[in-house]
Design a protein around this motif. Sequence first.
Motif, short mmCIF file in Angstrom:
data_model
loop_
_atom_site.label_atom_id
_atom_site.label_comp_id
_atom_site.label_asym_id
_atom_site.label_seq_id
_atom_site.Cartn_x
_atom_site.Cartn_y
_atom_site.Cartn_z
N ARG A 191 0.65 -1.31 -0.04
CA ARG A 191 0.03 0.11 0.04
C ARG A 191 0.90 1.30 0.04
N SER A 192 2.16 1.18 -0.23
CA SER A 192 3.12 2.36 0.13
C SER A 192 2.85 3.08 1.21
N THR A 193 2.33 2.48 2.42
CA THR A 193 2.02 3.21 3.68
C THR A 193 2.83 2.92 4.68
N VAL A 194 3.18 3.93 5.84
CA VAL A 194 3.99 3.78 6.70
C VAL A 194 3.22 4.21 7.87
N TYR A 195 3.37 3.47 9.04
CA TYR A 195 2.72 3.70 10.10
C TYR A 195 3.46 4.16 11.29
N LEU A 196 2.81 4.72 12.30
CA LEU A 196 3.45 5.09 13.56
C LEU A 196 2.59 4.92 14.58
N GLN A 197 2.74 3.72 15.46
CA GLN A 197 2.05 3.33 16.63
C GLN A 197 2.69 4.15 17.81
N MET A 198 1.82 4.92 18.53
CA MET A 198 2.44 5.76 19.60
C MET A 198 1.71 5.23 20.58
N ASN A 199 2.43 4.74 21.71
CA ASN A 199 1.92 4.34 23.18
C ASN A 199 2.48 5.10 24.42
N SER A 200 1.87 5.05 25.40
CA SER A 200 2.35 5.83 26.48
C SER A 200 2.81 7.38 26.05
N LEU A 201 1.83 8.00 25.69
CA LEU A 201 1.91 9.28 25.21
C LEU A 201 2.10 10.28 26.32
N LYS A 202 3.05 11.28 26.07
CA LYS A 202 3.38 12.28 26.89
C LYS A 202 3.01 13.72 26.41
N PRO A 203 2.55 14.38 27.18
CA PRO A 203 2.32 16.01 26.77
C PRO A 203 3.47 16.44 26.01
N GLU A 204 4.87 16.24 26.30
CA GLU A 204 5.93 16.69 25.37
C GLU A 204 5.88 16.14 24.00
N ASP A 205 4.97 14.96 23.64
CA ASP A 205 4.84 14.58 22.28
C ASP A 205 4.00 15.42 21.54
N THR A 206 3.53 16.26 21.87
CA THR A 206 2.34 17.10 21.32
C THR A 206 3.29 17.82 20.33
N ALA A 207 2.73 17.71 18.99
CA ALA A 207 3.41 18.49 17.97
C ALA A 207 2.61 18.20 16.78
N ILE A 208 3.15 18.70 15.52
CA ILE A 208 2.64 18.25 14.21
C ILE A 208 3.60 17.22 13.85
N TYR A 209 3.00 16.11 13.33
CA TYR A 209 3.67 15.07 12.94
C TYR A 209 3.87 15.10 11.27
N TYR A 210 4.87 14.67 10.68
CA TYR A 210 5.12 14.78 9.38
C TYR A 210 5.57 13.58 8.92
N CYS A 211 5.00 13.12 7.51
CA CYS A 211 5.45 11.72 7.05
C CYS A 211 6.59 12.24 5.92
N ASN A 212 7.53 11.45 5.99
CA ASN A 212 8.49 11.65 5.09
C ASN A 212 8.57 10.39 3.86
N ALA A 213 9.26 10.50 2.89
CA ALA A 213 9.31 9.32 1.73
C ALA A 213 10.26 9.53 0.87
N GLU A 214 11.24 8.68 0.72
CA GLU A 214 12.08 8.61 -0.59
C GLU A 214 11.43 7.93 -1.72
N MET A 215 11.17 8.81 -2.80
CA MET A 215 10.37 8.10 -4.07
C MET A 215 11.32 8.35 -5.35
N LEU A 216 10.94 7.60 -6.14
CA LEU A 216 11.58 7.55 -7.46
C LEU A 216 10.38 8.24 -8.24
N VAL A 217 10.83 9.25 -8.90
CA VAL A 217 9.88 9.91 -9.88
C VAL A 217 10.75 10.58 -10.98
N GLU A 218 10.29 10.07 -12.12
CA GLU A 218 11.01 10.44 -13.35
C GLU A 218 12.65 10.12 -13.25
N ASP A 219 12.85 9.03 -12.83
CA ASP A 219 14.22 8.52 -12.89
C ASP A 219 14.99 9.16 -11.93
#
Length: 119
Positions: free
Chosen positions: A75-103
């Motif tokens: 599915r070209s999908t990445v997941y992040l399971q986050m447990n035991s979350l803390k207030p300091e984990d508060t943030a905007i989370y961005y996905c990153n991927a290295e992809m081959l486009v037009e060689d």
Amino acid sequence: QVQLVESGGGLVQSGGSLRLSCAASGSIFIPNAMGWYRQAPGKERELVATIARNGATNYASSVKDRFTISRDDTRSTVYLQMNSLKPEDTAIYYCNAEMLVEDRWDSYLGQGTQVTVSS
């Protein structure tokens, strides 16, 4: 056109869990390395976790043993399971991927999903 679409963010109480998903599209090839970054208010963007094409993972020390990154290449999908979350984990989370486009391999970043952990 490459797109990384994140989902799964939200508001959770301290100690709770969330699962982020990110679906990559725009290339017929499976992404190379994939990962997650986050940026809290007033702070620089930081690496959270990465996963290589062969499944090798890397975590920031602040999330190790609490977060788990995984991928589904069918599915070209990445997941992040986050447990035991803390207030300091508060943030905007961005996905990153290295992809081959037009060689050419390039690194792409999603629009981000907000994660808020209340105390």
